[in-house]
Design a protein around this motif. Structure first.
Motif, PDB file in Angstrom:
ATOM      1  N   SER A 140       0.767  -1.182  -0.070  1.00 42.12           N
ATOM      2  CA  SER A 140       0.036   0.000  -0.084  1.00 42.12           C
ATOM      3  C   SER A 140       0.936   1.178   0.063  1.00 42.12           C
ATOM      4  CB  SER A 140      -0.871  -0.011   1.116  1.00 42.12           C
ATOM      5  OG  SER A 140      -1.715  -1.099   1.045  1.00 42.12           O
ATOM      6  N   TYR A 141       1.257   1.602  -1.122  1.00 39.92           N
ATOM      7  CA  TYR A 141       2.191   2.744  -1.375  1.00 39.92           C
ATOM      8  C   TYR A 141       1.261   3.763  -2.226  1.00 39.92           C
ATOM      9  CZ  TYR A 141       6.116  -0.653  -0.696  1.00 39.92           C
ATOM     10  OH  TYR A 141       7.031  -1.469  -0.090  1.00 39.92           O
ATOM     11  N   PRO A 142       1.584   5.165  -1.855  1.00 35.69           N
ATOM     12  CA  PRO A 142       0.803   6.212  -2.672  1.00 35.69           C
ATOM     13  C   PRO A 142       1.563   6.404  -4.170  1.00 35.69           C
ATOM     14  CG  PRO A 142       2.260   7.212  -1.193  1.00 35.69           C
ATOM     15  CD  PRO A 142       2.415   5.628  -0.784  1.00 35.69           C
ATOM     16  N   MET A 143       1.546   5.499  -5.005  1.00 38.81           N
ATOM     17  CA  MET A 143       2.488   5.605  -6.198  1.00 38.81           C
ATOM     18  C   MET A 143       1.399   5.644  -7.602  1.00 38.81           C
ATOM     19  SD  MET A 143       5.913   5.730  -6.248  1.00 38.81           S
ATOM     20  CE  MET A 143       6.190   5.022  -7.667  1.00 38.81           C
ATOM     21  N   GLY A 144       0.259   5.383  -7.338  1.00 33.35           N
ATOM     22  CA  GLY A 144      -0.848   5.108  -8.405  1.00 33.35           C
ATOM     23  C   GLY A 144      -0.080   4.211  -9.500  1.00 33.35           C
ATOM     24  N   ASP A 145      -0.199   4.543 -10.534  1.00 37.40           N
ATOM     25  CA  ASP A 145       0.233   3.501 -11.698  1.00 37.40           C
ATOM     26  C   ASP A 145       1.659   3.809 -12.164  1.00 37.40           C
ATOM     27  OD1 ASP A 145      -0.122   5.907 -12.942  1.00 37.40           O
ATOM     28  OD2 ASP A 145      -1.404   5.094 -14.518  1.00 37.40           O
ATOM     29  N   LYS A 146       2.279   4.605 -11.375  1.00 35.98           N
ATOM     30  CA  LYS A 146       3.560   5.079 -11.581  1.00 35.98           C
ATOM     31  C   LYS A 146       4.897   4.023 -11.425  1.00 35.98           C
ATOM     32  CE  LYS A 146       2.269   8.819 -13.325  1.00 35.98           C
ATOM     33  NZ  LYS A 146       2.128   9.236 -14.647  1.00 35.98           N
ATOM     34  N   ARG A 147       5.862   4.259 -12.142  1.00 33.84           N
ATOM     35  CA  ARG A 147       7.153   3.087 -11.978  1.00 33.84           C
ATOM     36  C   ARG A 147       7.821   3.732 -10.775  1.00 33.84           C
ATOM     37  NH1 ARG A 147       9.837   3.587 -17.428  1.00 33.84           N
ATOM     38  NH2 ARG A 147       9.121   5.619 -17.399  1.00 33.84           N
ATOM     39  N   LEU A 148       8.231   2.576  -9.720  1.00 35.10           N
ATOM     40  CA  LEU A 148       9.260   2.698  -8.738  1.00 35.10           C
ATOM     41  C   LEU A 148      10.568   2.383  -9.440  1.00 35.10           C
ATOM     42  CD1 LEU A 148       9.891   3.506  -5.804  1.00 35.10           C
ATOM     43  CD2 LEU A 148       9.026   1.378  -5.265  1.00 35.10           C
ATOM     44  N   SER A 149      11.595   3.285  -9.052  1.00 31.13           N
ATOM     45  CA  SER A 149      13.105   2.713  -9.574  1.00 31.13           C
ATOM     46  C   SER A 149      13.458   1.810  -8.319  1.00 31.13           C
ATOM     47  CB  SER A 149      13.815   3.809  -9.716  1.00 31.13           C
ATOM     48  OG  SER A 149      13.470   4.327 -10.820  1.00 31.13           O
ATOM     49  N   GLY A 150      14.051   0.809  -8.378  1.00 39.67           N
ATOM     50  CA  GLY A 150      14.514  -0.089  -7.349  1.00 39.67           C
ATOM     51  C   GLY A 150      15.925  -0.749  -7.628  1.00 39.67           C
ATOM     52  N   ILE A 151      16.577  -1.115  -6.377  1.00 40.13           N
ATOM     53  CA  ILE A 151      18.001  -1.575  -6.593  1.00 40.13           C
ATOM     54  C   ILE A 151      18.039  -2.632  -5.530  1.00 40.13           C
ATOM     55  CG2 ILE A 151      19.332   0.182  -5.235  1.00 40.13           C
ATOM     56  CD1 ILE A 151      21.167  -0.001  -7.855  1.00 40.13           C
ATOM     57  N   ALA A 152      18.942  -3.586  -5.627  1.00 38.06           N
ATOM     58  CA  ALA A 152      19.445  -4.423  -4.790  1.00 38.06           C
ATOM     59  C   ALA A 152      20.611  -3.767  -3.904  1.00 38.06           C
ATOM     60  CB  ALA A 152      20.008  -5.746  -5.296  1.00 38.06           C
ATOM     61  N   VAL A 153      20.682  -3.561  -2.685  1.00 38.19           N
ATOM     62  CA  VAL A 153      21.730  -3.115  -1.960  1.00 38.19           C
ATOM     63  C   VAL A 153      23.075  -3.677  -2.263  1.00 38.19           C
ATOM     64  CG1 VAL A 153      22.771  -2.954   0.486  1.00 38.19           C
ATOM     65  CG2 VAL A 153      20.398  -2.392   0.162  1.00 38.19           C
ATOM     66  N   ASP A 154      23.329  -4.651  -2.496  1.00 37.51           N
ATOM     67  CA  ASP A 154      24.516  -5.253  -2.772  1.00 37.51           C
ATOM     68  C   ASP A 154      25.078  -4.533  -4.213  1.00 37.51           C
ATOM     69  OD1 ASP A 154      24.948  -7.258  -0.890  1.00 37.51           O
ATOM     70  OD2 ASP A 154      24.558  -8.831  -1.892  1.00 37.51           O
ATOM     71  N   ASP A 155      23.974  -4.329  -4.995  1.00 37.61           N
ATOM     72  CA  ASP A 155      24.543  -3.346  -6.414  1.00 37.61           C
ATOM     73  C   ASP A 155      24.855  -2.041  -6.192  1.00 37.61           C
ATOM     74  OD1 ASP A 155      24.409  -5.502  -8.368  1.00 37.61           O
ATOM     75  OD2 ASP A 155      22.209  -5.493  -8.107  1.00 37.61           O
ATOM     76  N   VAL A 156      24.645  -1.535  -4.885  1.00 40.90           N
ATOM     77  CA  VAL A 156      25.058  -0.191  -4.584  1.00 40.90           C
ATOM     78  C   VAL A 156      26.687  -0.384  -4.400  1.00 40.90           C
ATOM     79  CG1 VAL A 156      25.221   1.709  -2.980  1.00 40.90           C
ATOM     80  CG2 VAL A 156      22.867   0.494  -3.407  1.00 40.90           C
ATOM     81  N   GLY A 157      27.130  -1.320  -3.745  1.00 38.74           N
ATOM     82  CA  GLY A 157      28.497  -1.566  -3.499  1.00 38.74           C
ATOM     83  C   GLY A 157      29.147  -1.700  -4.749  1.00 38.74           C
ATOM     84  N   ARG A 158      28.650  -2.735  -5.504  1.00 31.93           N
ATOM     85  CA  ARG A 158      29.396  -3.132  -6.848  1.00 31.93           C
ATOM     86  C   ARG A 158      29.359  -2.042  -7.808  1.00 31.93           C
ATOM     87  NH1 ARG A 158      25.316  -8.007  -6.767  1.00 31.93           N
ATOM     88  NH2 ARG A 158      26.508  -9.659  -5.395  1.00 31.93           N
ATOM     89  N   THR A 159      28.498  -1.281  -7.748  1.00 27.30           N
ATOM     90  CA  THR A 159      28.457  -0.153  -8.577  1.00 27.30           C
ATOM     91  C   THR A 159      29.476   1.189  -7.948  1.00 27.30           C
ATOM     92  OG1 THR A 159      26.276  -0.377  -9.226  1.00 27.30           O
ATOM     93  CG2 THR A 159      27.100   1.922  -9.924  1.00 27.30           C
ATOM     94  N   ALA A 160      29.525   1.085  -7.004  1.00 26.85           N
ATOM     95  CA  ALA A 160      30.608   2.069  -6.218  1.00 26.85           C
ATOM     96  C   ALA A 160      31.943   1.493  -6.595  1.00 26.85           C
ATOM     97  CB  ALA A 160      30.454   2.178  -4.670  1.00 26.85           C
ATOM     98  N   LEU A 161      32.163   0.418  -6.288  1.00 27.23           N
ATOM     99  CA  LEU A 161      33.490  -0.106  -6.803  1.00 27.23           C
ATOM    100  C   LEU A 161      33.681  -0.052  -8.387  1.00 27.23           C
ATOM    101  CD1 LEU A 161      36.070  -1.870  -6.082  1.00 27.23           C
ATOM    102  CD2 LEU A 161      34.754  -4.097  -6.627  1.00 27.23           C
ATOM    103  N   GLY A 162      32.873  -0.361  -9.205  1.00 31.07           N
ATOM    104  CA  GLY A 162      32.831   0.130 -10.456  1.00 31.07           C
ATOM    105  C   GLY A 162      33.326   1.658 -10.653  1.00 31.07           C
ATOM    106  N   ILE A 163      33.028   2.508 -10.052  1.00 32.11           N
ATOM    107  CA  ILE A 163      33.214   3.915 -10.339  1.00 32.11           C
ATOM    108  C   ILE A 163      34.475   3.946  -9.571  1.00 32.11           C
ATOM    109  CG2 ILE A 163      32.721   6.274  -9.112  1.00 32.11           C
ATOM    110  CD1 ILE A 163      29.936   5.632  -8.819  1.00 32.11           C
ATOM    111  N   PHE A 164      35.106   3.710  -8.588  1.00 31.92           N
ATOM    112  CA  PHE A 164      36.575   3.618  -7.976  1.00 31.92           C
ATOM    113  C   PHE A 164      37.594   2.938  -9.255  1.00 31.92           C
ATOM    114  CE2 PHE A 164      35.045   3.789  -3.757  1.00 31.92           C
ATOM    115  CZ  PHE A 164      35.504   4.984  -3.159  1.00 31.92           C
TER     116      PHE A 164
END
Length: 315
Positions: free
Chosen positions: A186-210
């Protein structure tokens, strides 16, 4: 063999920083130093067992930060709004970290941040209430304001803009079981899309930046793993867990009125995702994220690794 460059990771015993610490260990190019307030904790001891250097520091105690960063090539910097729910406190912490990075000469900082929601929904816009006197979504807006501390301090920084963590479905945003046996999102999102990500991919992407060296210093990288409507997410959750999950949209005012700690903050956040969908999603090019993190997970991939955890968390 030359010594590995050190990346100092704030929040290493938590979700974001822990993901980066594991990614660094798996990759092997860099050494990882974990900043923790509680080196005696089980999470810190596990990092030490894996070969991570531990240092004790606290982003609320500015005097501890420069010593923790001394000798670092890079630093991953983050704040945890949900620990205290104060946008102003986040800014004080970020300013202290930026100053410490400048003092010791960190060559590449990644600052975990978010958009300024007021650029899309100004303070005088009546669609959502003003919180903490000058924010629409404090944990977004305060981090966005803090970006300037790194720029003004001359810290070579990449701003890493995050989004909704799918792991929230295990905790604070878990579906609730209704009397009819269904599990309702029950989120107030209507029919709009929600961008999501797995937490582990935050770390992997940060490593890719480094690993890109200086290429992304001075830039902003906005990340996600997939953009889905809540109806699509509910269907995928049902298929993965075998439990009947349905999306029951709420109006933002109804969500904010639920009264749990942080309800207004979360209600404003979801309304921002909804009302500013095109702007938010448009900043998150999945192909560009995948170029930094080739193992970027889709929602389906993430679900496949979390079926049992989801069932256990809900039932």
């Amino acid at each position: 063999m030359p010594e590995k460059k050190i990346i100092t990771v704030f929040g290493a015993t938590g979700a974001q920083g822990g993901g980066l610490a594991r990614a660094i260990l798996d990759d092997g190019e860099f050494a990882v130093r974990a900043v923790t307030r509680h080196p005696e904790s089980d999470a810190a001891r596990e990092l030490a067992r894996l070969g991570v250097e531990l240092v004790q520091a606290d982003s609320d105690d500015e005097s501890t930060l420069a010593p923790a960063l001394e000798g670092s090539y890079g630093a991953f910097l983050m704040t945890n709004f949900w620990e205290h729910m104060s946008g102003d406190r986040e800014k004080v912490q970020a300013a202290a970290m930026a100053q410490a990075c400048a003092h010791v000469g960190v060559q590449h900082a990644i600052w975990s941040t978010l958009e300024d929601t007021r650029e899309c929904i100004p303070l005088d816009d009546p669609r959502m209430p003003v919180l903490q006197s000058r924010y629409k979504v404090p944990h977004f807006d305060a981090k966005a304001e803090a970006d300037a501390f790194f720029t003004e301090g001359g810290v070579p920084t990449t701003c890493l803009r995050l989004t909704f963590f799918w792991e929230n479905l295990l905790r604070m945003s878990a579906p609730q079981r209704a009397e009819d046996g269904t599990y309702r999102i029950s989120y107030p999102m209507g029919d709009k899309r929600l961008s999501g990500i797995a937490v582990d991919d935050v770390g992997r992407t940060a490593l890719g930046i480094f690993k890109r060296g200086t290429d992304l210093i001075g830039g902003t990288v906005s990340i996600a793993g997939e953009h889905l409507t809540l109806t699509e997410m509910a269907g995928a959750l049902s298929e993965s867990t075998g439990l009947p999950v349905v999306y029951q949209p709420l109006e933002p005012d109804a969500f904010r009125a639920q009264g749990f700690p942080g309800a207004e903050e979360a209600g404003n956040m979801f309304q921002f995702y909804r009302d500013c969908e095109a702007r938010f999603i448009g900043a998150r090019d999945l192909d560009a994220v995948r170029a930094l993190n080739p193992s970027l997970q889709s929602f389906e991939t993430w679900l496949a690794g979390h079926q049992d955890k989801l069932r256990t968390a809900w039932v």
